[in-house]
Structure formats: C-alpha cells, structure tokens
Design a protein around this motif. Structure first.
Motif, PDB file in Angstrom:
ATOM      1  N   LEU A 221       0.826  -1.205   0.000  1.00  0.00           N
ATOM      2  CA  LEU A 221       0.000   0.000   0.000  1.00  0.00           C
ATOM      3  C   LEU A 221       0.863   1.258   0.000  1.00  0.00           C
ATOM      4  N   ALA A 222       1.982   1.242   0.713  1.00  0.00           N
ATOM      5  CA  ALA A 222       2.888   2.399   0.713  1.00  0.00           C
ATOM      6  C   ALA A 222       3.416   2.668  -0.699  1.00  0.00           C
TER       7      ALA A 222
ATOM      8  N   GLY B 271       0.423   7.960  -5.898  1.00  0.00           N
ATOM      9  CA  GLY B 271      -0.694   8.896  -5.886  1.00  0.00           C
ATOM     10  C   GLY B 271      -2.055   8.315  -5.583  1.00  0.00           C
ATOM     11  N   LEU B 272      -2.149   7.008  -5.307  1.00  0.00           N
ATOM     12  CA  LEU B 272      -3.460   6.460  -4.966  1.00  0.00           C
ATOM     13  C   LEU B 272      -3.862   6.892  -3.563  1.00  0.00           C
TER      14      LEU B 272
ATOM     15  N   ARG C  28       9.363  -2.387  -9.843  1.00  0.00           N
ATOM     16  CA  ARG C  28       8.584  -3.496  -9.287  1.00  0.00           C
ATOM     17  C   ARG C  28       8.025  -3.107  -7.930  1.00  0.00           C
ATOM     18  N   ASP C  29       6.764  -3.511  -7.694  1.00  0.00           N
ATOM     19  CA  ASP C  29       6.174  -3.264  -6.377  1.00  0.00           C
ATOM     20  C   ASP C  29       6.706  -4.309  -5.402  1.00  0.00           C
ATOM     21  N   PRO C  30       6.359  -4.227  -4.115  1.00  0.00           N
ATOM     22  CA  PRO C  30       6.899  -5.167  -3.132  1.00  0.00           C
ATOM     23  C   PRO C  30       6.563  -6.638  -3.396  1.00  0.00           C
TER      24      PRO C  30
ATOM     25  N   ALA D 185      14.681   5.158  -4.599  1.00  0.00           N
ATOM     26  CA  ALA D 185      15.343   5.672  -3.397  1.00  0.00           C
ATOM     27  C   ALA D 185      14.711   5.099  -2.133  1.00  0.00           C
ATOM     28  N   ALA D 186      13.423   4.779  -2.217  1.00  0.00           N
ATOM     29  CA  ALA D 186      12.719   4.184  -1.072  1.00  0.00           C
ATOM     30  C   ALA D 186      12.988   2.680  -0.970  1.00  0.00           C
ATOM     31  N   GLY D 187      13.805   2.149  -1.883  1.00  0.00           N
ATOM     32  CA  GLY D 187      14.192   0.747  -1.797  1.00  0.00           C
ATOM     33  C   GLY D 187      13.462  -0.191  -2.738  1.00  0.00           C
TER      34      GLY D 187
END
Length: 121
Positions: free
Chosen positions: A10-11, A17-18, A107-109, A85-87
């Motif tokens: 979700l982060a 922007g969701l 890629r998302d988590p 940058a957020a990993g």
C-alpha cells in the motif's frame, strides 16, 4: 492483487498517488477507487486462504502488470527516483521510448511490474 506484505504494498501505491487511508494497512482487504467503475483491490494471503485453504502463491514474482500515466516526462523521472530511493526494485530507468513516451519500469513489493509513463509531446 494478493499482497505478501500489505503495508509495504500500500505504501508503494500511495507513493504513486493512490488515495489509500493509513488505517488500510491493518485491513485484510483494501480497495482503491480509480474512477470510471474501476477499482484496484488487495487481499492478504491469509484472507485468500480463509475461503481457499489450498491457496499457494505463484512460484515466481510478477503476478500482474499495471501502468501509471503522468503529466510530464519529469514526473516519470521523479516517481522512478523516489520509488527506487525508497528501496523498490527498478526494472529499467526512465528512457525516451520509440513510441513517443517517457517510460520506466519498477517493481512493487510483490514483484509486479509497474510501468510509469508520460507523453513526450
């Protein structure tokens, strides 16, 4: 989508922007209204197993592909930079694609490929 780590997933989508409320991080099922009758939904693996006890996640990453359109090429570059940058794993740094878009892959988590793009014109 079935999320391995729902708060991390979700982060990631909030960073794109969701509008997803913070309290959704502890919910077993989350929905984001994208307009036009379209919703993006996430469930935890536990939620899925509550009605499909034999559920096994796919052996490899990449359960779906999803795209986010931005207003400018600079916004694509910024979104890619902020996410990596957020990993989050970058798939391909922003480039000017032959089809007339500034394009990037991340890629998302959960390993899903997310395309970021904006028109070059």
């Amino acid at each position: 989508m079935i999320a391995i780590d729902l708060p991390a997933t979700l982060a990631f989508y909030r960073a794109l922007g969701l509008d997803i409320p913070a309290e959704a991080d502890t919910a077993p099922h989350v929905e984001a209204d994208l307009g036009g009758g379209i919703k993006l939904m996430w469930d935890t693996e536990e939620t899925i197993r509550s009605f499909a006890p034999d559920y096994e996640p796919p052996a490899s990453a990449g359960r779906i592909g999803i795209c986010f359109e931005f207003d400018s090429p600079a916004e694509v570059d910024k979104a890619y930079a902020d996410l990596t940058a957020a990993g989050h794993q970058g798939g391909k740094e922003p480039w000017d694609a032959d089809w007339g878009q500034r394009y990037a892959l991340v890629r998302d988590p959960d390993g899903n490929e997310v395309s970021l793009y904006a028109s070059l014109s």
